[in-house]
Write an enzyme that holds these catalytic residues in place. Structure first.
Site, mmCIF file in Angstrom:
data_model
loop_
_atom_site.group_PDB
_atom_site.id
_atom_site.type_symbol
_atom_site.label_atom_id
_atom_site.label_comp_id
_atom_site.label_asym_id
_atom_site.label_seq_id
_atom_site.Cartn_x
_atom_site.Cartn_y
_atom_site.Cartn_z
ATOM 1 N N HIS A 222 6.369 2.935 -5.608
ATOM 2 C CA HIS A 222 6.505 1.699 -4.841
ATOM 3 C C HIS A 222 7.162 0.642 -5.727
ATOM 4 O O HIS A 222 6.617 0.262 -6.757
ATOM 5 C CB HIS A 222 5.136 1.183 -4.388
ATOM 6 C CG HIS A 222 4.369 2.142 -3.540
ATOM 7 N ND1 HIS A 222 3.006 2.090 -3.383
ATOM 8 C CD2 HIS A 222 4.789 3.193 -2.784
ATOM 9 C CE1 HIS A 222 2.610 3.050 -2.573
ATOM 10 N NE2 HIS A 222 3.671 3.736 -2.203
ATOM 11 N N SER B 256 2.151 3.517 -7.879
ATOM 12 C CA SER B 256 2.409 2.162 -7.396
ATOM 13 C C SER B 256 2.240 1.196 -8.562
ATOM 14 O O SER B 256 2.910 1.347 -9.575
ATOM 15 C CB SER B 256 1.477 1.823 -6.217
ATOM 16 O OG SER B 256 1.832 0.576 -5.653
ATOM 17 N N THR B 257 1.326 0.234 -8.468
ATOM 18 C CA THR B 257 1.158 -0.755 -9.529
ATOM 19 C C THR B 257 0.825 -0.078 -10.856
ATOM 20 O O THR B 257 -0.105 0.716 -10.942
ATOM 21 C CB THR B 257 0.029 -1.733 -9.165
ATOM 22 O OG1 THR B 257 0.275 -2.264 -7.862
ATOM 23 C CG2 THR B 257 -0.052 -2.871 -10.179
ATOM 24 N N MET C 245 -2.483 0.382 -6.429
ATOM 25 C CA MET C 245 -3.399 -0.232 -5.466
ATOM 26 C C MET C 245 -3.376 0.531 -4.159
ATOM 27 O O MET C 245 -2.406 1.189 -3.809
ATOM 28 C CB MET C 245 -2.979 -1.678 -5.194
ATOM 29 C CG MET C 245 -3.176 -2.615 -6.357
ATOM 30 S SD MET C 245 -2.743 -4.298 -5.864
ATOM 31 C CE MET C 245 -2.781 -5.105 -7.450
ATOM 32 N N ASP D 239 -2.464 4.968 -0.661
ATOM 33 C CA ASP D 239 -1.330 5.837 -0.386
ATOM 34 C C ASP D 239 -1.398 7.085 -1.263
ATOM 35 O O ASP D 239 -1.603 7.004 -2.472
ATOM 36 C CB ASP D 239 -0.017 5.091 -0.640
ATOM 37 C CG ASP D 239 1.200 5.897 -0.218
ATOM 38 O OD1 ASP D 239 1.065 6.749 0.675
ATOM 39 O OD2 ASP D 239 2.284 5.660 -0.782
#
Length: 351
Positions: free
Chosen positions: A194, A168-169, A287, A290
């Site tokens: 993401h 993600s991030t 973050m 998930d």
């Protein structure tokens, strides 16, 4: 009554209208304060020294010094979490993707009409609060040449299996750094990153340009192949199924899982259900949580799992959750993950 300091935000955009919109979206929040606005990078540099903001919102296309050059300067000399608020133009999309590689933690498209301002405000406030709650260490993509990085890693024998990666991030930087270190003959790779729909296809194209293996967007029912990595499309979950004697991708609309679609958990759980297939599951920076449950399922199924160590994460969220829940067999820094994957594959049962 809480005495916690407000999150200080600097708004940087050459458009006075955009600055008013962004400041207005954050005004009145009890935990967020817009400390200043800047119309260009040079004004922003002075305001950073003066106000020491916690988060910066940044437009890419600005006069004097463009936002991308400013972002690279910032990441090199004074890393601060940067949220890009970009245009919807195709050129803006490409520049925004480059900003993620340069160290931005998020890209939020500018609204195209007044009705979408509310959605932007909600997303911006949510992301700022998430950044406040996380330990964020922004960093650009390491400059690694694909052939040089992958040359020393070899898979010693044929492997019937696959590699699954969730991020993600900070993921765009981490994925590029990881994939450029893997050999060209790697087993099939499936990826959930993401990322807004506007950028995910450009991201896959970028990876395809710089990585040893071929990188494509996932399509439903496509057979998985050695030397090919597939990326989950925006707004759809990615799964892997055994059909007709072949491993094939499944692209499913389905409801969001943990507020994510695609969700890493959905991919990992589908892999945990496979039989007689070796899987290496990898959870990179991001973050939230998930992928943590899915990694636990993979480990319980006897598969190899790798979580990125805190030392190299932009945000040590998803890997931390997986480690805390006992899902990670290996915990290693980003620059050692490729070698760890190869070792795991070399230990896998023969096909």
């Amino acid at each position: 009554m809480s005495t916690q300091r407000k999150t200080r935000v600097l708004v940087v955009d050459d458009s006075a209208t955009s600055r008013r919109m962004l400041s207005g979206a954050l005004r009145g929040e009890p935990d967020i304060e817009v400390v200043a606005e800047a119309a260009d990078a040079f004004s922003a540099s002075k305001l950073i020294a003066q106000h020491r903001p916690d988060v910066i919102t940044l437009d890419i296309e600005m006069p004097k010094m463009d936002g991308l050059a400013f972002l690279r300067h910032l990441m090199k000399h004074q890393p601060i979490p940067v949220i890009i608020v970009s245009s919807h133009t195709p050129s803006g999309s490409a520049l925004s993707l480059e900003a993620l590689r340069a160290g931005a933690v998020e890209v939020i498209p500018k609204p195209v009409d007044p009705r979408s301002v509310v959605a932007l405000a909600s997303r911006l406030k949510t992301r700022i609060r998430q950044l406040r709650a996380s330990q964020v260490h922004p960093r650009p993509t390491p400059r690694v040449h694909a052939t040089a990085g992958a040359a020393h890693l070899k898979i010693s024998r044929p492997v019937s299996g696959l590699i699954a990666i969730g991020a993600s991030t900070g993921g765009p930087q981490a994925l590029e750094a990881l994939l450029t270190q893997l050999p060209i003959d790697t087993p099939p790779i499936v990826i959930v990153q993401h990322m807004p729909a506007l950028f995910i296809r450009l991201f896959a194209e970028r990876l395809n340009e710089v990585c040893p293996m071929r990188v494509v967007m996932a399509t439903d029912g496509e057979p998985l192949s050695h030397g090919v990595a597939v990326v989950a499309p925006a707004g759809h979950h990615l799964i892997v199924e055994h059909q007709g004697g072949r491993l094939r991708t499944g692209v499913r609309r389905g409801p969001p899982v943990g507020h994510q679609r695609p969700a890493v958990d959905v991919l990992f759980h589908s892999l945990a259900r496979l039989r007689r297939i070796s899987v290496v599951g990898v959870l990179l920076t991001g973050m939230g949580r998930d992928g943590a449950d899915g990694m636990v399922a993979l480990r319980r199924a006897g598969q190899e799992t790798i979580a990125e160590d805190e030392s190299s994460c932009v945000v040590f969220g998803m890997p931390r959750e997986a480690i805390a829940r006992g899902g990670a067999v290996h915990v290693v820094a980003l620059n050692r993950i490729a070698a760890t994957i190869v070792k795991c594959l070399d230990r896998a049962p023969k096909p």
